[in-house]
Design an enzyme around this catalytic site. Structure first.
Site, short mmCIF file in Angstrom:
data_model
loop_
_atom_site.label_atom_id
_atom_site.label_comp_id
_atom_site.label_asym_id
_atom_site.label_seq_id
_atom_site.Cartn_x
_atom_site.Cartn_y
_atom_site.Cartn_z
N LEU A 226 -43.79 -32.20 24.92
CA LEU A 226 -42.87 -31.36 24.15
C LEU A 226 -41.71 -30.86 25.01
O LEU A 226 -41.93 -30.22 26.05
CB LEU A 226 -43.64 -30.17 23.56
CG LEU A 226 -42.82 -29.22 22.67
CD1 LEU A 226 -42.30 -29.95 21.44
CD2 LEU A 226 -43.66 -28.01 22.27
N ASP A 227 -40.49 -31.14 24.56
CA ASP A 227 -39.26 -30.67 25.21
C ASP A 227 -39.14 -31.13 26.65
O ASP A 227 -38.50 -30.48 27.47
CB ASP A 227 -39.17 -29.14 25.15
CG ASP A 227 -39.13 -28.60 23.73
OD1 ASP A 227 -38.66 -29.33 22.84
OD2 ASP A 227 -39.58 -27.46 23.51
N GLU A 228 -39.74 -32.28 26.98
CA GLU A 228 -39.71 -32.77 28.35
C GLU A 228 -38.99 -34.12 28.47
O GLU A 228 -38.93 -34.69 29.55
CB GLU A 228 -41.14 -32.93 28.89
CG GLU A 228 -41.90 -31.63 29.06
CD GLU A 228 -41.51 -30.87 30.31
OE1 GLU A 228 -40.70 -31.41 31.10
OE2 GLU A 228 -41.99 -29.73 30.50
#
Length: 284
Positions: A226-228
């Site tokens: 997530l969000d990486e």
């Protein structure tokens, strides 16, 4: 013959002679190079290049002739006629500012693409003030119990409409690991934070609580982390101690619109090349 414009992008293990071979080939085909950008990543020892050129030869002839060079240098490459627009699917939730902005930029010709459809987990009535014209609208509601079925329906749309890129225009649902994997390299999200700071929910409220003086927005490729995912574009704006969390949200909306549209424009003009956990972006 009609002169066509082309984009050529490539990446490979760095070695001497790549630029010479590419430019010589374009010259021998009667092409005229209008823009050429390259990057030698010392860390990964990989080479990246983007060439914009015009030529009277058609795309099939150019691609066929380029295979020998591609094999010689073991290139990962793509050659595309500029007139062959990429096919984009936009996903949104109740917050529509990014969706409206993308539609506006598309209508005025700033974003040259084919919008295959708009997908939302909310019904069309939520967007009553938006003119979708003849763009197909797909209402795919989702709950924890129906998530797998909903995502399967989404993948059916992606396959049926031959979608090149899925744009999450503030689509406020977390994609499953399976869907993220299926859309690897084909899905861009805008996060309302200057990643990697303040990930997850309510990043502006997190920033306000920390007394941050700069807030930002980030457009990145979606991965199962997530969000990486690899970052494509970011921007910031200054805030003060007098700004409330609501002020930060308001200012953040402007950043989100700008950052997402800029990232999409880079993609549509073949300016974004994958480099493992990062992206090479040849900005205009």
């Amino acid at each position: 013959m009609t002169i066509e414009n082309y984009y050529l992008t490539l990446t490979c293990k760095n070695r001497p002679g790549i630029v010479a071979a590419v430019s010589t080939y374009i010259f021998e085909q009667g092409g005229d190079i209008e823009e050429a950008q390259q990057f030698d990543d010392k860390a990964s020892k990989r080479f990246f290049m983007r060439v914009s050129f015009s030529c009277a030869a058609d795309a099939h002839v150019l691609k066929t002739g380029f295979i020998e060079i591609a094999n010689r240098f073991e290139l990962s490459w793509d050659l595309r006629a500029v007139k062959e627009y990429k096919r984009v699917l936009i996903m949104a939730s109740k917050l529509d500012h990014c969706l409206v902005d993308l539609l506006y930029r598309w209508r005025i010709g700033e974003l040259p693409m084919i919008i295959c459809g708009i997908v939302s987990n909310h019904p069309r009535e939520v967007y009553a003030s938006i003119d979708f014209a003849d763009i197909p609208f797909h209402h795919l509601p989702v709950t924890p119990e129906t998530k797998a079925t909903q995502e399967a329906a989404l993948l059916d749309i992606v396959a049926k409409d031959k979608v090149d890129m899925v744009i999450l225009a503030r689509y406020m649902q977390i994609l499953s690991d399976h869907l993220s994997t299926q859309l690897s390299g084909r899905c861009i999200n805008v996060h309302h934070s200057f990643l990697p700071s303040f990930k997850g929910a309510k990043p502006y409220h997190q920033a306000h609580a920390r007394g941050i003086k700069l807030i930002g927005a980030t457009a990145h490729f979606v991965t199962s982390d997530l969000d990486e995912g690899p970052i494509i574009e970011q921007d910031v704006t200054r805030v003060t101690h007098g700004d409330t969390p609501e002020d930060l949200v308001r200012k953040g909306r402007d950043l989100e619109r700008t950052v997402l549209s800029r990232a999409l424009r880079y993609y549509l003009h073949d300016r974004v090349l994958n480099n493992g956990a990062t992206s090479v972006v040849f900005s205009d």
